[in-house]
Design a protein around this motif. Structure first.
Motif: not given
Length: 151
Positions: A2, A4, A135-136, A138
């Motif tokens: 994760n 984030e 995701q990487d 962002r």
């Protein structure tokens, strides 16, 4: 992983008041390499003044001979010209790729903007094929937004 959940620690590393900018960037590279299993080499390249080349900044991972990269050459040099993220799922399929190591299978490069000018980039190599996701991208955009505050 994760990504984030790593954001607060990224910010804390870059806000550490007793460290120089270079120390902060070095600590950030080491942190990312340690915390994200498929980030096997993490480093920054920066525009060399008015020259059309990038110079290697702080990094974590295997040593590299690529301390100066001309604009347009390799993935980093292409990002210096395009100002766009570049995700390479399989480096062996890229014509304009500068091989750092036979263990590198994929790469992601995200430009670093300060006052709307591309001053450099974060470059990450992986020993895995195709590990990088949106995701990487962002997450690394966030990392570079935080790094930009150091300039």
């Amino acid at each position: 992983m994760n990504l984030e959940s790593l954001k607060p620690q990224v910010s804390a590393i870059l806000q550490h008041s007793e460290h120089t900018r270079t120390e902060k960037l070095q600590n950030l590279c080491e942190f990312l390499k340690e915390k994200v299993s498929y980030y096997n080499w993490v480093g920054f390249y920066f525009k060399n003044g008015d020259k059309r080349e990038l110079i290697l900044g702080p990094y974590a991972g295997a040593e590299t001979d690529h301390t100066v990269i001309p604009f347009g050459k390799g993935i980093c040099g292409q990002v210096a010209e395009s100002n766009q993220n570049f995700v390479v799922p399989d480096v062996s399929a890229q014509d304009n790729y500068i091989a750092c190591s036979i263990t590198v299978k994929s790469e992601i490069v995200v430009p670093l903007f300060v006052n709307n000018e591309n001053i450099g980039q974060i470059d990450i190599d992986s020993h895995e094929l195709d590990p990088f996701t949106a995701q990487d991208e962002r997450f690394l955009e966030f990392v570079n937004q935080e790094v930009a505050q150091l300039f």
